[in-house]
Design a protein around this motif. Structure first.
Motif, PDB file in Angstrom:
ATOM      1  N   ALA A   1      33.074   8.684 -13.834  1.00 23.38           N
ATOM      2  CA  ALA A   1      32.042   8.886 -14.846  1.00 23.38           C
ATOM      3  C   ALA A   1      32.266   7.946 -16.035  1.00 23.38           C
ATOM      4  CB  ALA A   1      32.023  10.338 -15.312  1.00 23.38           C
ATOM      5  N   MET A   2      33.526   7.758 -16.430  1.00 21.53           N
ATOM      6  CA  MET A   2      33.826   6.835 -17.529  1.00 21.53           C
ATOM      7  C   MET A   2      33.390   5.414 -17.173  1.00 21.53           C
ATOM      8  SD  MET A   2      37.553   7.894 -19.050  1.00 21.53           S
ATOM      9  CE  MET A   2      38.323   8.901 -17.803  1.00 21.53           C
ATOM     10  N   LEU A   3      33.674   5.004 -15.937  1.00 17.78           N
ATOM     11  CA  LEU A   3      33.291   3.661 -15.496  1.00 17.78           C
ATOM     12  C   LEU A   3      31.772   3.524 -15.466  1.00 17.78           C
ATOM     13  CD1 LEU A   3      34.032   0.849 -14.458  1.00 17.78           C
ATOM     14  CD2 LEU A   3      34.123   1.835 -12.149  1.00 17.78           C
ATOM     15  N   ASP A   4      31.078   4.527 -14.937  1.00 23.02           N
ATOM     16  CA  ASP A   4      29.614   4.499 -14.907  1.00 23.02           C
ATOM     17  C   ASP A   4      29.034   4.364 -16.316  1.00 23.02           C
ATOM     18  OD1 ASP A   4      29.625   4.777 -12.168  1.00 23.02           O
ATOM     19  OD2 ASP A   4      29.117   6.908 -12.176  1.00 23.02           O
ATOM     20  N   GLU A   5      29.599   5.112 -17.253  1.00 18.97           N
ATOM     21  CA  GLU A   5      29.131   5.053 -18.635  1.00 18.97           C
ATOM     22  C   GLU A   5      29.341   3.655 -19.224  1.00 18.97           C
ATOM     23  OE1 GLU A   5      29.987   7.285 -22.904  1.00 18.97           O
ATOM     24  OE2 GLU A   5      31.367   7.563 -21.247  1.00 18.97           O
ATOM     25  N   MET A   6      30.501   3.076 -18.975  1.00 16.58           N
ATOM     26  CA  MET A   6      30.792   1.754 -19.528  1.00 16.58           C
ATOM     27  C   MET A   6      29.906   0.687 -18.898  1.00 16.58           C
ATOM     28  SD  MET A   6      32.330  -0.025 -21.765  1.00 16.58           S
ATOM     29  CE  MET A   6      33.574   1.076 -22.389  1.00 16.58           C
ATOM     30  N   VAL A   7      29.642   0.787 -17.614  1.00 20.70           N
ATOM     31  CA  VAL A   7      28.748  -0.171 -16.953  1.00 20.70           C
ATOM     32  C   VAL A   7      27.348  -0.072 -17.568  1.00 20.70           C
ATOM     33  CG1 VAL A   7      27.600  -0.712 -14.765  1.00 20.70           C
ATOM     34  CG2 VAL A   7      30.071  -0.329 -14.819  1.00 20.70           C
ATOM     35  N   ALA A   8      26.884   1.147 -17.822  1.00 21.99           N
ATOM     36  CA  ALA A   8      25.571   1.330 -18.444  1.00 21.99           C
ATOM     37  C   ALA A   8      25.540   0.705 -19.838  1.00 21.99           C
ATOM     38  CB  ALA A   8      25.223   2.821 -18.519  1.00 21.99           C
ATOM     39  N   ILE A   9      26.605   0.876 -20.594  1.00 21.13           N
ATOM     40  CA  ILE A   9      26.682   0.273 -21.928  1.00 21.13           C
ATOM     41  C   ILE A   9      26.688  -1.242 -21.821  1.00 21.13           C
ATOM     42  CG2 ILE A   9      28.209  -0.053 -23.924  1.00 21.13           C
ATOM     43  CD1 ILE A   9      29.017   2.931 -23.544  1.00 21.13           C
ATOM     44  N   ASP A  10      27.497  -1.772 -20.916  1.00 20.00           N
ATOM     45  CA  ASP A  10      27.555  -3.225 -20.720  1.00 20.00           C
ATOM     46  C   ASP A  10      26.171  -3.787 -20.370  1.00 20.00           C
ATOM     47  OD1 ASP A  10      30.287  -3.232 -21.224  1.00 20.00           O
ATOM     48  OD2 ASP A  10      30.871  -3.455 -19.113  1.00 20.00           O
ATOM     49  N   LEU A  11      25.456  -3.100 -19.469  1.00 16.96           N
ATOM     50  CA  LEU A  11      24.122  -3.558 -19.070  1.00 16.96           C
ATOM     51  C   LEU A  11      23.140  -3.505 -20.235  1.00 16.96           C
ATOM     52  CD1 LEU A  11      23.809  -1.928 -15.538  1.00 16.96           C
ATOM     53  CD2 LEU A  11      24.059  -4.368 -16.068  1.00 16.96           C
ATOM     54  N   ALA A  12      23.200  -2.444 -21.019  1.00 11.49           N
ATOM     55  CA  ALA A  12      22.300  -2.327 -22.171  1.00 11.49           C
ATOM     56  C   ALA A  12      22.572  -3.425 -23.183  1.00 11.49           C
ATOM     57  CB  ALA A  12      22.447  -0.949 -22.815  1.00 11.49           C
TER      58      ALA A  12
ATOM     59  N   ALA B   1      23.896  -6.351 -22.531  1.00 15.16           N
ATOM     60  CA  ALA B   1      23.517  -7.633 -21.935  1.00 15.16           C
ATOM     61  C   ALA B   1      22.013  -7.864 -22.043  1.00 15.16           C
ATOM     62  CB  ALA B   1      23.949  -7.686 -20.474  1.00 15.16           C
ATOM     63  N   GLU B   2      21.223  -6.798 -21.980  1.00 11.80           N
ATOM     64  CA  GLU B   2      19.764  -6.918 -22.068  1.00 11.80           C
ATOM     65  C   GLU B   2      19.312  -7.385 -23.440  1.00 11.80           C
ATOM     66  OE1 GLU B   2      17.895  -3.289 -20.920  1.00 11.80           O
ATOM     67  OE2 GLU B   2      18.599  -3.426 -18.863  1.00 11.80           O
ATOM     68  N   THR B   3      20.095  -7.160 -24.464  1.00  7.61           N
ATOM     69  CA  THR B   3      19.674  -7.535 -25.819  1.00  7.61           C
ATOM     70  C   THR B   3      19.867  -9.019 -26.077  1.00  7.61           C
ATOM     71  OG1 THR B   3      21.838  -7.146 -26.842  1.00  7.61           O
ATOM     72  CG2 THR B   3      20.306  -5.270 -26.721  1.00  7.61           C
TER      73      THR B   3
ATOM     74  N   PHE C   1      18.756   0.601 -33.241  1.00  4.69           N
ATOM     75  CA  PHE C   1      18.784  -0.486 -32.262  1.00  4.69           C
ATOM     76  C   PHE C   1      17.667  -0.233 -31.265  1.00  4.69           C
ATOM     77  CE2 PHE C   1      23.175  -0.040 -33.687  1.00  4.69           C
ATOM     78  CZ  PHE C   1      23.400  -1.317 -34.166  1.00  4.69           C
ATOM     79  N   PRO C   2      16.455  -0.662 -31.557  1.00  2.97           N
ATOM     80  CA  PRO C   2      15.303  -0.320 -30.746  1.00  2.97           C
ATOM     81  C   PRO C   2      15.441  -0.632 -29.266  1.00  2.97           C
ATOM     82  CG  PRO C   2      14.632  -1.552 -32.690  1.00  2.97           C
ATOM     83  CD  PRO C   2      16.116  -1.552 -32.655  1.00  2.97           C
ATOM     84  N   GLY C   3      16.029  -1.728 -28.891  1.00  9.55           N
ATOM     85  CA  GLY C   3      16.116  -2.105 -27.485  1.00  9.55           C
ATOM     86  C   GLY C   3      17.128  -1.314 -26.690  1.00  9.55           C
ATOM     87  N   LEU C   4      17.982  -0.550 -27.371  1.00  4.32           N
ATOM     88  CA  LEU C   4      19.060   0.150 -26.668  1.00  4.32           C
ATOM     89  C   LEU C   4      18.758   1.627 -26.414  1.00  4.32           C
ATOM     90  CD1 LEU C   4      22.146  -1.375 -28.482  1.00  4.32           C
ATOM     91  CD2 LEU C   4      21.127  -2.049 -26.322  1.00  4.32           C
ATOM     92  N   ASN C   5      17.583   2.086 -26.780  1.00  6.71           N
ATOM     93  CA  ASN C   5      17.292   3.504 -26.659  1.00  6.71           C
ATOM     94  C   ASN C   5      16.449   3.867 -25.457  1.00  6.71           C
ATOM     95  OD1 ASN C   5      18.748   4.366 -28.850  1.00  6.71           O
ATOM     96  ND2 ASN C   5      17.141   3.776 -30.272  1.00  6.71           N
ATOM     97  N   ARG C   6      16.324   2.963 -24.533  1.00  5.24           N
ATOM     98  CA  ARG C   6      15.577   3.322 -23.330  1.00  5.24           C
ATOM     99  C   ARG C   6      16.564   3.809 -22.260  1.00  5.24           C
ATOM    100  NH1 ARG C   6      14.563  -2.573 -23.637  1.00  5.24           N
ATOM    101  NH2 ARG C   6      16.252  -3.406 -22.461  1.00  5.24           N
ATOM    102  N   PRO C   7      16.088   4.665 -21.351  1.00  3.71           N
ATOM    103  CA  PRO C   7      16.977   5.197 -20.309  1.00  3.71           C
ATOM    104  C   PRO C   7      17.570   4.088 -19.447  1.00  3.71           C
ATOM    105  CG  PRO C   7      14.812   6.258 -20.262  1.00  3.71           C
ATOM    106  CD  PRO C   7      14.733   5.145 -21.243  1.00  3.71           C
ATOM    107  N   VAL C   8      18.793   4.304 -19.038  1.00  2.00           N
ATOM    108  CA  VAL C   8      19.484   3.322 -18.191  1.00  2.00           C
ATOM    109  C   VAL C   8      19.506   3.830 -16.774  1.00  2.00           C
ATOM    110  CG1 VAL C   8      21.611   2.080 -17.807  1.00  2.00           C
ATOM    111  CG2 VAL C   8      20.873   2.590 -20.115  1.00  2.00           C
TER     112      VAL C   8
END
Length: 98
Positions: A40-51, A53-55, A91-98
């Motif tokens: 779960a920790m890894l999944d959370e960090m991957v989601a953060i990394d992806l968010a 990267a999108e910015t 941070f407007p771009g970071l508040n959408r579901p991952v």
């Protein structure tokens, strides 16, 4: 490797295990095979990394963000009441579901 050590490595190196120091990979993968919490920790960090990267580095915090945080935490009256509305998005771009 403990889950706390794993979390520290995630915070330091991110969710891409290939970017971690080679000396830690075997133990990290062993922990991931055994621990749902580590997964779960890894999944959370991957989601953060992806968010992040999108910015593409375009997201910048508002100039009054520190004041708003301080106001919300301590009620110091340094930020305007308009800045503390629930709809305010730092941070407007970071508040959408991952």
């Amino acid at each position: 490797m403990t889950e706390d050590e794993f979390r520290e490595l995630l915070d330091r190196h991110g969710g891409d295990l290939e970017r971690w120091p080679r000396a830690t990979l075997r133990e990290a993968r062993r922990l991931l095979a055994q621990s749902v919490a580590a997964q779960a920790m890894l999944d959370e960090m991957v989601a953060i990394d992806l968010a992040l990267a999108e910015t593409d580095g375009e997201a910048t915090p508002p100039a009054d963000l520190a004041d708003r945080i301080f106001e919300r935490a301590f009620g110091a009256g340094t930020a305007s009441s308009d800045a503390l509305t629930p709809d305010a998005v730092p941070f407007p771009g970071l508040n959408r579901p991952v």
